[in-house]
Structures are given as structure tokens and as C-alpha cells.
Motif scaffolding. Structure first.
Motif, PDB file in Angstrom:
ATOM      1  N   ILE A  10       0.858  -1.189   0.000  1.00  0.00           N
ATOM      2  CA  ILE A  10       0.000   0.000   0.000  1.00  0.00           C
ATOM      3  C   ILE A  10       0.899   1.246   0.000  1.00  0.00           C
ATOM      4  O   ILE A  10       0.674   2.198  -0.751  1.00  0.00           O
ATOM      5  CB  ILE A  10      -0.884  -0.016   1.276  1.00  0.00           C
ATOM      6  CG1 ILE A  10      -1.846  -1.196   1.277  1.00  0.00           C
ATOM      7  CG2 ILE A  10      -1.584   1.311   1.495  1.00  0.00           C
ATOM      8  CD1 ILE A  10      -3.068  -1.044   0.424  1.00  0.00           C
ATOM      9  N   HIS A  11       1.933   1.205   0.820  1.00  0.00           N
ATOM     10  CA  HIS A  11       2.858   2.323   0.986  1.00  0.00           C
ATOM     11  C   HIS A  11       3.553   2.686  -0.332  1.00  0.00           C
ATOM     12  O   HIS A  11       3.733   3.859  -0.646  1.00  0.00           O
ATOM     13  CB  HIS A  11       3.882   1.880   2.032  1.00  0.00           C
ATOM     14  CG  HIS A  11       4.824   2.916   2.513  1.00  0.00           C
ATOM     15  ND1 HIS A  11       4.431   4.070   3.133  1.00  0.00           N
ATOM     16  CD2 HIS A  11       6.185   2.945   2.502  1.00  0.00           C
ATOM     17  CE1 HIS A  11       5.507   4.764   3.479  1.00  0.00           C
ATOM     18  NE2 HIS A  11       6.567   4.103   3.099  1.00  0.00           N
ATOM     19  N   CYS A  44       0.976   4.481  -2.486  1.00  0.00           N
ATOM     20  CA  CYS A  44       0.135   5.474  -1.819  1.00  0.00           C
ATOM     21  C   CYS A  44       0.430   6.878  -2.350  1.00  0.00           C
ATOM     22  O   CYS A  44       1.581   7.281  -2.460  1.00  0.00           O
ATOM     23  CB  CYS A  44       0.401   5.445  -0.319  1.00  0.00           C
ATOM     24  SG  CYS A  44      -0.582   6.652   0.573  1.00  0.00           S
ATOM     25  N   ARG A  64       0.002   9.503  -0.794  1.00  0.00           N
ATOM     26  CA  ARG A  64       0.543  10.357   0.279  1.00  0.00           C
ATOM     27  C   ARG A  64       2.035  10.092   0.502  1.00  0.00           C
ATOM     28  O   ARG A  64       2.642  10.706   1.395  1.00  0.00           O
ATOM     29  CB  ARG A  64      -0.216  10.107   1.591  1.00  0.00           C
ATOM     30  CG  ARG A  64      -1.668  10.516   1.523  1.00  0.00           C
ATOM     31  CD  ARG A  64      -2.323  10.536   2.892  1.00  0.00           C
ATOM     32  NE  ARG A  64      -3.763  10.720   2.759  1.00  0.00           N
ATOM     33  CZ  ARG A  64      -4.503  11.459   3.589  1.00  0.00           C
ATOM     34  NH1 ARG A  64      -3.949  12.076   4.617  1.00  0.00           N
ATOM     35  NH2 ARG A  64      -5.805  11.577   3.408  1.00  0.00           N
ATOM     36  N   ARG A  65       2.608   9.187  -0.246  1.00  0.00           N
ATOM     37  CA  ARG A  65       3.997   8.802  -0.062  1.00  0.00           C
ATOM     38  C   ARG A  65       4.973   9.994  -0.128  1.00  0.00           C
ATOM     39  O   ARG A  65       5.927  10.057   0.656  1.00  0.00           O
ATOM     40  CB  ARG A  65       4.351   7.719  -1.082  1.00  0.00           C
ATOM     41  CG  ARG A  65       5.778   7.226  -1.026  1.00  0.00           C
ATOM     42  CD  ARG A  65       6.078   6.516   0.283  1.00  0.00           C
ATOM     43  NE  ARG A  65       7.463   6.115   0.307  1.00  0.00           N
ATOM     44  CZ  ARG A  65       7.902   4.923  -0.070  1.00  0.00           C
ATOM     45  NH1 ARG A  65       7.041   4.020  -0.487  1.00  0.00           N
ATOM     46  NH2 ARG A  65       9.172   4.634  -0.038  1.00  0.00           N
ATOM     47  N   TYR A  94       5.346  11.285   3.274  1.00  0.00           N
ATOM     48  CA  TYR A  94       6.143  10.382   4.117  1.00  0.00           C
ATOM     49  C   TYR A  94       7.629  10.635   3.852  1.00  0.00           C
ATOM     50  O   TYR A  94       8.429  10.783   4.773  1.00  0.00           O
ATOM     51  CB  TYR A  94       5.773   8.921   3.797  1.00  0.00           C
ATOM     52  CG  TYR A  94       6.597   7.886   4.527  1.00  0.00           C
ATOM     53  CD1 TYR A  94       6.149   7.355   5.739  1.00  0.00           C
ATOM     54  CD2 TYR A  94       7.808   7.440   4.012  1.00  0.00           C
ATOM     55  CE1 TYR A  94       6.887   6.401   6.413  1.00  0.00           C
ATOM     56  CE2 TYR A  94       8.555   6.493   4.683  1.00  0.00           C
ATOM     57  CZ  TYR A  94       8.101   5.973   5.881  1.00  0.00           C
ATOM     58  OH  TYR A  94       8.844   5.036   6.542  1.00  0.00           O
ATOM     59  N   CYS A 102       0.941  12.324   5.407  1.00  0.00           N
ATOM     60  CA  CYS A 102       1.039  10.884   5.654  1.00  0.00           C
ATOM     61  C   CYS A 102       0.444  10.493   7.016  1.00  0.00           C
ATOM     62  O   CYS A 102       0.586  11.207   8.010  1.00  0.00           O
ATOM     63  CB  CYS A 102       2.509  10.498   5.609  1.00  0.00           C
ATOM     64  SG  CYS A 102       2.822   8.845   6.167  1.00  0.00           S
ATOM     65  N   LEU A 103      -0.214   9.345   7.052  1.00  0.00           N
ATOM     66  CA  LEU A 103      -0.934   8.889   8.254  1.00  0.00           C
ATOM     67  C   LEU A 103      -0.127   7.895   9.074  1.00  0.00           C
ATOM     68  O   LEU A 103      -0.672   7.211   9.952  1.00  0.00           O
ATOM     69  CB  LEU A 103      -2.272   8.258   7.832  1.00  0.00           C
ATOM     70  CG  LEU A 103      -3.204   9.204   7.049  1.00  0.00           C
ATOM     71  CD1 LEU A 103      -4.360   8.430   6.422  1.00  0.00           C
ATOM     72  CD2 LEU A 103      -3.736  10.313   7.954  1.00  0.00           C
ATOM     73  N   TYR A 104       1.157   7.818   8.800  1.00  0.00           N
ATOM     74  CA  TYR A 104       2.014   6.843   9.475  1.00  0.00           C
ATOM     75  C   TYR A 104       1.907   6.911  10.999  1.00  0.00           C
ATOM     76  O   TYR A 104       1.745   5.906  11.675  1.00  0.00           O
ATOM     77  CB  TYR A 104       3.461   7.100   9.036  1.00  0.00           C
ATOM     78  CG  TYR A 104       4.443   6.126   9.625  1.00  0.00           C
ATOM     79  CD1 TYR A 104       4.689   4.921   8.994  1.00  0.00           C
ATOM     80  CD2 TYR A 104       5.094   6.401  10.821  1.00  0.00           C
ATOM     81  CE1 TYR A 104       5.566   4.009   9.532  1.00  0.00           C
ATOM     82  CE2 TYR A 104       5.977   5.498  11.368  1.00  0.00           C
ATOM     83  CZ  TYR A 104       6.207   4.304  10.726  1.00  0.00           C
ATOM     84  OH  TYR A 104       7.070   3.407  11.263  1.00  0.00           O
ATOM     85  N   CYS A 119      -0.887   4.034  10.431  1.00  0.00           N
ATOM     86  CA  CYS A 119      -1.033   3.436   9.110  1.00  0.00           C
ATOM     87  C   CYS A 119      -0.110   2.221   8.941  1.00  0.00           C
ATOM     88  O   CYS A 119       1.087   2.304   9.190  1.00  0.00           O
ATOM     89  CB  CYS A 119      -0.732   4.467   8.027  1.00  0.00           C
ATOM     90  SG  CYS A 119      -1.041   3.805   6.392  1.00  0.00           S
ATOM     91  N   GLY A 151       0.267   0.765   6.088  1.00  0.00           N
ATOM     92  CA  GLY A 151       0.575   0.680   4.650  1.00  0.00           C
ATOM     93  C   GLY A 151       1.949   0.097   4.339  1.00  0.00           C
ATOM     94  O   GLY A 151       2.080  -0.698   3.420  1.00  0.00           O
ATOM     95  N   PRO A 152       3.007   0.454   5.113  1.00  0.00           N
ATOM     96  CA  PRO A 152       4.329  -0.068   4.768  1.00  0.00           C
ATOM     97  C   PRO A 152       4.458  -1.593   4.889  1.00  0.00           C
ATOM     98  O   PRO A 152       5.349  -2.179   4.292  1.00  0.00           O
ATOM     99  CB  PRO A 152       5.248   0.641   5.776  1.00  0.00           C
ATOM    100  CG  PRO A 152       4.533   1.903   6.101  1.00  0.00           C
ATOM    101  CD  PRO A 152       3.076   1.535   6.098  1.00  0.00           C
ATOM    102  N   VAL A 155      -7.126   5.391   3.033  1.00  0.00           N
ATOM    103  CA  VAL A 155      -6.139   6.453   3.233  1.00  0.00           C
ATOM    104  C   VAL A 155      -6.609   7.767   2.586  1.00  0.00           C
ATOM    105  O   VAL A 155      -6.449   8.847   3.153  1.00  0.00           O
ATOM    106  CB  VAL A 155      -4.750   6.007   2.698  1.00  0.00           C
ATOM    107  CG1 VAL A 155      -3.814   7.188   2.579  1.00  0.00           C
ATOM    108  CG2 VAL A 155      -4.156   4.925   3.618  1.00  0.00           C
TER     109      VAL A 155
HETATM  110  S1  SF4 Z   1       2.383   5.311   5.842  1.00  0.00           S
HETATM  111 FE1  SF4 Z   1       0.287   5.043   5.060  1.00  0.00          FE
HETATM  112  S2  SF4 Z   1      -0.458   7.132   4.559  1.00  0.00           S
HETATM  113 FE2  SF4 Z   1       1.771   7.224   4.784  1.00  0.00          FE
HETATM  114  S3  SF4 Z   1       2.563   6.979   2.707  1.00  0.00           S
HETATM  115 FE3  SF4 Z   1       2.559   4.931   3.660  1.00  0.00          FE
HETATM  116  S4  SF4 Z   1       0.597   4.020   3.101  1.00  0.00           S
HETATM  117 FE4  SF4 Z   1       0.431   6.223   2.698  1.00  0.00          FE
END
Ligand code: SF4
Ligand code: SF4
Lengths: 379, 142
Positions: free
Chosen positions: A246-247, A250, A252-253, A256, A275-277, A281, A283-284, A303
Motif C-alpha cells: 500500500i505504501h 500510496c 501520500r507517499r 512520508y 502521511c498517516l504513518y 497506518c 501501509g508499509p 487512506v
Molecule cells: S504510511 Fe500510510 S499514509 Fe503514509 S505513505 Fe505509507 S501508506 Fe500512505
């Protein structure tokens, strides 16, 4: 397989060949352009480049409908809802009509003995060639079978009997693929996944809670089109849909990478789409197609709607710590993780995925329950 | 099932201004590369925009960058397909809808004519046979 000629060694009469997809479409008045349009959409559905549309057309022209038996065990029906409630009626109807859903616990009108008879008929008529789709986990062989039965048959017996003559099994949803919520600590029903039990047949895991509907249909379309099973990752998931995190996909990368994180759900960063880390999140460490295929017919995905990815397509996501803790770290240890990954931003990149996977395993061991109040506090 | 756009939603406060996620320009470079290939070797390209990690506003930005050309066409076969030439000759936007009007795929085609607009070779033989039948059945056929 879809295009295999029926060869029987058991003395039973060979089944009457079904019309090919090309034949059924023409019989239904679908023009060649309509068919090409369908193939272009199918290419997108299978995550194949559009230039594959002519090859898909050629293969589909002669594809015959394979029989599919769909078993639902310990599940919430979310996977079937995902498949039947969303996305394109055209592509989906054509594929579902074409794959011949001979038995589906939830969708069929028949019940009891009549339904079980339909399952047995489909198994005998298509022995060695039918697909079994399973949603839901099931009590393992050592568990009390009474936790989940259908028509007085335990889930375990039904699975083993149905799969015996199948070409392959597709485990739809994280419950069937990995055990899912029924398997969550302390796993009262002794739930296991399909691949825990089936060792002598190909098992394809289409994980997600629920899986992206296009991915379910895409895997079926791929089998229908090319008559063979897709290439799989280490968790037996089709690489075409689960090959990238996903990351990595994404939008929003870039934030990040620049170290720009939302700290709460309504701060300036959240409003600017950062970024929602740090809001948990996953995603990574999560491999799924949400970031490009999206949900609700491409409208949005979690996201994009401002919610961190929960990692729902990964094994044990249900026991891997709080959803709102950065990268599956159990409550109380978030700070370390943020220092390790959040502040470093760029440097972490793909390494975060690997790190997260080992952290998730640790988290699983150190699992602590979180109350609704604690969750509220975090928010 | 009611289309998702029909679900009534009341938005309180001002909607957030569209953000610039920077995903449109790389696609534009890909289009440039594809157009160069078409010019030099006649090789067409199709780009699946559904496979792009677009954020909100990225698609609109790309469409604005591509602009609008002279040709629009609609194919009515198993749902509508809208085809629009962009301001760059040879670059086409092809949007496939299903019979409920929902988008099932969005492609960019870099070609002289989009594939879907061409007569399908298999249809030509059938069209010839149909014309022959019509002529044979017509009262003044010779
Ligand atoms: S941590 Fe989540 S919101 Fe941030 S870039 Fe990765 S997948 Fe997207
Ligand atoms: S964004 Fe994450 S949690 Fe949400 S559906 Fe996709 S994989 Fe599952």
C-alpha cells in the motif's frame, strides 16, 4: 481447467461441453465492439496492461465456464457483500454467469438437502475441474465441530469432501486465507485457515477484510481467461494484486518521504492530506491493491478518506497491536517505533515493511487488549 | 442498487482545497514518450490510468494538462464508452462505462485512431454477408 477437453477415467459419462464465452455473448447479442470493451475492462480488472486486451479476447472467445462451488464457513458475509454489492454489474455478471456458480451458501435459493444435492451434482459432473471458493475460517480437526456446521455437516468434513476432486481452492478474505477474526486470541472455536488443512491442491489466498471486489473477480477472470492459476507470493496471494505494498502505491507517499505526518485526525497535517504513518497506518507492511483499484467503484479508499490502513490483508493483523499505533507496536512502545521510522522518513522506505513484519510478530507475542476508552483517549 | 453518487451527503464547512500530489506530471512524461514512439516507429501505446496511484485532484490536473481536441465519440456497446481527443493529436482519453453508467476503466490511448473506433475485422465478413442477404431479398434485386 477452463479450456481442457473433458477426459474421464472414472467410467462416468463425460459432461456436455458448455458453450464458450464468445458463443454465449454472441447469443446474447453482444457485438464485437462490446466484447472488446469488455476485454479492455477485464484487462484493468486483472491488473494487466491494456495492450493485453486482444490476447484476453482470443482466450475468452474459446473459454468455457468452469464450475465454481462457494463454501461459507465462520465468516461475516462481508466478502460476499463486497463481491456482489459493488463494482461493475456488466463485468461481474458476465464473469459470475460465466463461471457458473453452482453452489453458494448465501446466494442460492435452495436450502437443506436440495442445496447439498446441488453441491454433490456439481462435484460429480465436473470432477477434477471445478474451483472451490471458501470464505470464512473453520474449526480445525481437533476443535469441537459443533462451532460451525451446515446441514448437520461439520465445516471440516464439508471442506475436505468438496475439495477432494477440485482443481484448486481460492480462499477469499483474511478469515479463509489466514484464520481472520474467528482465530483472534484466544481463538475460542479453534479456527484454522484453508491452507492449514489443504496440502495437496493449489490454494490461492485472496486476503483482505473484505478483499477488494475487483481483486476477487480479477482472480476468477484470470482463471477463466487463461485457464491457469496466477503467480503467487510467499503467502499464496496473486502477485498481480498483492505484489506491491500500500505504501509503495500510496499517493501520500511524497509526504512520508518529506517527513510530513498528520499527528491527529483533525490537525493541519490531516487537513493537508499528509502521511498517516503516525496515526497507525500499516501501509508499509501491507500488500493489497487498494491504493490503485480503490473502493466503491474507484471512488476512494481508506487512506484517501483520512483513515490509516489497518493492514487487513496481512496474516494476524487482528492480533498485531492497536490499529492506531504506529506500525503494530503494542501500546506503550509507540515512541520507540516513531523514533526508529517516523523521524527518519526517507531512510526507512522499503525497510519499514520488513521491520514492520518482525515487529508485528513481536507485537503478536506481546499482545495486550485495548479497551474502547483507551482507543477514545488515543483519538 | 442506487449508484453511489445518489447517496445524499451533507458536507459541513468548506471542502478542503484540492491538493497537488504531483502524480500528473510523471504520466504526462509517459505520454510524451509514447507519442514519440508513435511518431518514430508507428507503435501505439495504451496507459491504464486506473493503475496510477492518483490522489484526489490528480486526475483532474492531468485532464487539464491534456486539454481538449477536435474529436469526441461515443461507442454504445455493452455500456457507453466515451472517447475524447486531447489537445495533443494522437493522444486520446478512453473512458469505459458499464450499463449502469459507472466507470469500469479509464485509459489513455496514443494512436492514430483508438482501437475501439475501428471496425472489427470479424464484423466485416458478417456485414458483407448481411448486405448480400438484403440485396438478394430486395424486390428489385438483379
Ligand atoms: S504510511 Fe500510510 S499514509 Fe503514509 S505513505 Fe505509507 S501508506 Fe500512505
Ligand atoms: S487500506 Fe489497508 S486496511 Fe483498508 S482495506 Fe486496504 S489493505 Fe485493508
Amino acid at each position: 481447467m477452463a479450456t481442457a477437453s473433458p477426459q474421464r477415467t472414472d467410467g462416468r459419462p463425460a459432461p456436455t461441453p458448455q458453450p464458450t464465452l464468445g458463443e454465449s455473448l454472441r447469443r446474447n447479442g453482444v457485438s464485437r465492439r462490446g466484447f472488446m470493451q469488455f476485454c479492455a475492462a477485464t484487462a484493468s480488472l486483472m491488473a494487466l496492461p491494456p495492450s493485453m486486451a486482444p490476447a484476453i479476447a482470443a482466450a475468452l472467445e474459446s473459454a468455457r465456464r468452469p464450475s465454481v462451488i462457494w463454501l461459507s464457513f465462520q465468516e461475516c458475509t462481508g466478502c460476499t457483500e463486497s463481491l456482489t454489492r459493488s463494482f461493475s454489474p456488466t463485468v461481474e455478471n458476465l464473469i459470475l454467469d460465466t463461471i457458473s456458480l453452482d453452489y453458494h451458501h448465501t446466494l442460492q435459493a435452495a436450502a437443506g438437502d436440495a442445496a447439498e444435492h446441488a453441491r454433490e451434482e456439481a462435484m460429480h459432473a465436473n470432477a477434477g475441474e471445478y474451483l472451490v471458493v471458501v470464505d470464512g475460517s473453520l474449526p480445525g480437526p481437533k476443535a469441537n465441530p459443533g462451532y460451525s456446521t451446515i446441514a448437520g455437516i461439520s465445516n471440516y468434513d464439508m471442506l475436505m469432501e468438496t475439495v477432494a476432486d477440485a482443481a484448486a481452492v481460492i480462499a477469499v478474505g483474511s478469515c479463509a486465507a489466514f484464520g481472520g477474526l474467528p482465530k483472534a486470541d484466544p481463538n475460542p472455536s479453534g479456527a484454522v485457515s484453508v491452507q492449514d488443512l489443504i496440502k495437496d491442491k493449489p490454494v490461492i489466498n485472496v486476503s483482505g477484510c473484505p478483499p477488494v471486489p475487483m481483486v476477487i473477480t480479477g482472480v476468477l477472470a484470470q482463471y477463466l481467461t487463461f485457464g491457469k492459476l496466477p503467480e503467487l507470493d510467499q503467502y499464496n496471494r496473486p502477485l498481480a494484486f498483492f505484489g506491491q505494498s500500500i505504501h509503495d502505491r500510496c499517493y501520500r507517499r511524497p509526504f512520508y518521504d518529506k517527513g510530513l505526518f498528520a499527528e491527529t485526525f483533525d490537525d493541519e497535517g490531516a487537513k493537508k492530506g499528509w502521511c498517516l504513518y503516525r496515526l497507525g497506518c500499516k501501509g508499509p507492511m501491507t500488500y493489497n491493491a487498494c491504493a490503485t483499484m480503490k473502493w466503491n467503484g474507484g471512488v476512494s479508499w481508506p487512506v484517501e478518506s483520512g483513515a490509516p490502513c489497518l493492514g487487513c490483508s496481512e496474516p494476524d493483523f487482528w492480533d498485531a497491536g492497536g490499529f492506531y499505533d504506529a506500525l503494530s507496536v503494542p501500546p506503550g512502545r509507540s515512541g520507540d517505533m516513531l523514533l526508529a521510522a517516523g523521524a527518519a522518513g526517507v531512510a526507512v522506505g522499503t525497510g519499514a515493511g520488513l521491520l514492520a513484519r518482525s515487529k508485528a510478530r513481536t507485537a503478536e507475542k506481546q499482545h495486550e487488549t485495548v479497551t474502547a476508552e483507551q482507543l477514545e483517549e488515543k483519538l | 442498487m442506487a449508484p453511489i453518487g445518489d447517496i445524499p451527503i451533507k458536507i459541513e464547512g468548506e471542502p478542503a482545497p484540492p491538493a497537488e500530489y504531483g502524480n500528473a506530471l510523471p504520466v504526462l512524461s509517459q505520454v510524451r514518450h509514447a507519442l514519440a514512439q508513435l511518431v518514430q516507429g508507428g507503435e501505439p501505446t495504451q496507459i491504464d490510468l486506473g493503475a496510477m496511484p492518483f490522489g484526489p485532484g490528480d486526475e483532474e490536473r492531468l485532464m487539464a494538462l491534456l486539454g481538449t481536441g477536435e474529436v469526441t465519440a461515443t461507442v454504445d456497446a455493452l455500456g457507453l464508452t466515451h472517447i475524447q481527443e486531447t489537445a495533443f493529436s494522437g493522444v486520446w482519453i478512453v473512458e469505459y462505462l458499464n450499463t449502469d453508467g459507472q466507470r469500469v476503466a479509464l485509459h489513455l490511448e496514443v494512436d492514430h485512431v483508438p482501437q475501439l473506433l475501428r471496425s472489427q475485422p470479424e464484423d466485416l465478413g458478417a456485414a458483407l454477408a448481411a448486405l448480400n442477404t438484403q440485396l438478394a431479398g430486395a424486390p428489385d434485386a438483379t
